[in-house]
Enzyme design. Structure first.
Site, PDB file in Angstrom:
ATOM      1  N   GLY A   1      23.588  74.815  -7.444  1.00 23.02           N
ATOM      2  CA  GLY A   1      24.282  74.297  -6.276  1.00 23.02           C
ATOM      3  C   GLY A   1      23.532  73.158  -5.631  1.00 23.02           C
TER       4      GLY A   1
ATOM      5  CG  HIS B   1      23.784  68.739  -9.754  1.00 23.55           C
ATOM      6  ND1 HIS B   1      23.236  68.638  -8.498  1.00 23.55           N
ATOM      7  CD2 HIS B   1      23.012  69.641 -10.425  1.00 23.55           C
ATOM      8  CE1 HIS B   1      22.191  69.440  -8.401  1.00 23.55           C
ATOM      9  NE2 HIS B   1      22.028  70.059  -9.557  1.00 23.55           N
TER      10      HIS B   1
ATOM     11  CB  SER C   1      18.903  70.482  -4.956  1.00 25.99           C
ATOM     12  OG  SER C   1      20.000  70.339  -5.844  1.00 25.99           O
TER      13      SER C   1
END
Length: 368
Positions: A75, A81, A255
Site C-alpha cells: 500500500g 507502484h 512509501s
C-alpha cells in the site's frame, strides 16, 4: 468476501471505515451493501478481503482463459507502484494488485505500526489507471481487482515479529538472504519469501511485477520461483521494472519518503548522488575500492551539510555485488559493459532509512 469500490463508495463513511479497519488490523470484516452510485462500470474495482472469494474470482479468470498480471504491494501507493501497474495492464488481460503490510518482514524494532496506510488514496489512484491496447483500440484495460487479505488468511498458524517465537511454515532462500540488505535486516528476506510464496499461491499470476529499487528482493524471488518449480509465475514471467525516480533530483520513490521532513527531503538524494559518483568511477575503469571511496566522500560531505541544517545522516552501506551470488565483486575486476554488477546502498536521513541501487553493465538479463 468482496465489495465494489468506486471513488464515491470509497469516501462513504461506512465503507471507508470498514476497509481502513481491515487494512490496519488485517482482520476479517463484513461490509454493508454498497450504496447506489452513478459511476460507470469502468471505474468499479472489486476489493477482495478474504482468500476464498478471491480464489473464486481467480478460478473464473482461469476458466475464461485470461492472463493475470500481479503487483504485490504494502500500500501507500506512488508513481513507482503505478509504473508496475501500467506494465501489467500492457502485458495482461487482467491486473491484480495486493495490499498487505507483512508482519514477518519487520523486525520487532522496525516500523510495522507506523508504516503508511493510505487505502483511500490507493484506490483513487488505481481507479485512474488505464491502458488501451493498440491492436484493440475499442477496449480499455483497467485494474481488475485488489486483494486485501487478512493476517488470519495469510498466517493461519499466527504470526509474531520475533523470529525465535514464530510458529508455522516459513520460506528461506538459503545462502542469498544475508548479503547486501540482508546484512542490515537479517530476517527480512525470510519474511518476504514467505509472504510472496503465499501471495503467488493465492493469485497464481501469469506474470508478476517488482521494482528495481528492491533489486535483491526481486532477484532472490526469481531464484525462489525457480527452486520451488512454481508455474505461476515462472522465473521468466517474474519481471523487474526500472526504478521510478523524481525528475528533479533522482530520488527513488518510496512509501517511506512520506516520513521525511522538508529539510530531510532536501538531503534525501544523497544516496542517489553517491551511487552516481561510484558509477562514474566504475565506468572510468576504477576498481571497486576507488568507486566506493568516491561514493563515501559524497555521503561524508552530505553529513556535514546535514549537521548545519540539523538533519542527522547515518551511513549504512554502499557495495558492489554479483547479481547471481550477491557476493562482493573481486577487487581486481573493472568495468565490462557485458557483465552486470549491482551497485547498491542504504543510509538514514533522520529516522527514515532509504535504499537505492544502480545496475552497471548489461542489465538486460535482469530487467525482463
Amino acid at each position: 468476501m468482496s465489495t465494489i469500490i468506486t471513488p464515491a463508495t470509497a469516501s462513504t463513511p461506512s465503507h471507508r471505515a470498514a476497509l481502513l479497519a481491515a487494512e490496519a488490523a488485517n482482520s476479517t470484516l463484513e461490509l454493508p451493501p454498497p450504496p447506489h452510485t452513478m459511476a460507470t462500470a469502468s471505474n468499479l474495482i472489486p476489493v477482495f478481503t478474504d482468500l476464498r472469494s478471491f480464489r473464486e474470482w481467480r478460478t473464473k479468470a482461469f476458466r475464461d482463459g485470461k492472463s493475470v498480471g500481479f503487483v504485490p504491494t504494502m500500500g501507500a501507493l506512488h508513481e513507482g507502484h503505478m509504473s508496475l501497474v501500467h506494465r501489467s495492464l500492457q502485458d495482461n488481460d487482467l491486473t491484480v494488485l495486493s495490499i498487505f503490510v507483512n508482519p514477518a518482514q519487520f523486525a520487532p524494532h522496525e516500523d510495522l505500526s507506523t508504516y503508511p496506510r493510505t487505502l483511500d488514496s490507493d484506490l483513487a489512484m488505481l481507479s485512474e489507471a488505464s491502458f488501451t491496447p493498440p491492436a484493440t483500440p475499442q477496449t480499455t484495460r483497467t485494474p481488475s481487482a485488489v486483494f486485501l487479505p487478512s493476517v488470519r488468511d495469510m498466517y493461519p498458524s499466527g504470526i509474531v515479529q520475533d523470529v525465535e517465537n514464530q510458529k508455522g511454515t516459513f520460506v528461506e532462500v538459503k545462502g542469498y538472504g544475508h548479503q547486501m540488505e540482508g546484512k542490515s535486516r537479517p530476517s527480512f528476506f525470510r519474511g518476504v519469501a514467505t509472504v510472496v510464496t503465499k501471495l503467488f499461491n493465492s493469485v497464481q499470476p501469469s506474470n508478476a511485477y517488482f521494482g528495481q529499487k528492491d533489486i535483491q528482493q526481486a532477484l532472490l524471488l526469481r531464484r525462489m520461483v525457480r527452486d520451488l518449480l512454481l508455474a505461476h509465475p515462472t522465473p521468466e514471467s517474474l519481471h523487474v521494472v526500472p526504478t521510478y525516480r523524481s525528475t528533479e533530483d533522482g530520488l527513488a520513490l518510496s512509501s517511506r519518503n512520506a516520513y521525511l521532513s522538508v529539510e530531510e527531503r532536501k538531503l534525501a538524494p544523497t544516496l542517489y548522488n553517491a551511487l552516481t559518483e561510484a558509477q562514474r568511477a566504475w565506468e572510468e575503469g576504477c576498481p571497486r575500492s576507488e568507486c566506493l571511496r568516491r561514493a563515501r566522500e559524497v555521503v561524508d560531505h552530505a553529513m556535514k551539510e546535514g549537521d548545519r541544517a540539523g538533519v542527522l545522516i547515518r551511513f549504512d552501506y554502499i557495495e558492489m555485488n554479483d547479481p547471481e551470488t550477491f557476493g562482493l565483486i573481486e577487487e581486481g575486476l573493472t568495468f565490462n559493459s557485458e557483465r552486470p554488477v549491482v551497485l547498491s546502498g542504504a543510509l538514514w536521513v533522520g529516522k527514515t532509512r532509504l535504499i537505492d541501487n544502480f545496475l552497471l553493465g548489461d542489465s538486460s538479463r535482469l530487467l525482463i
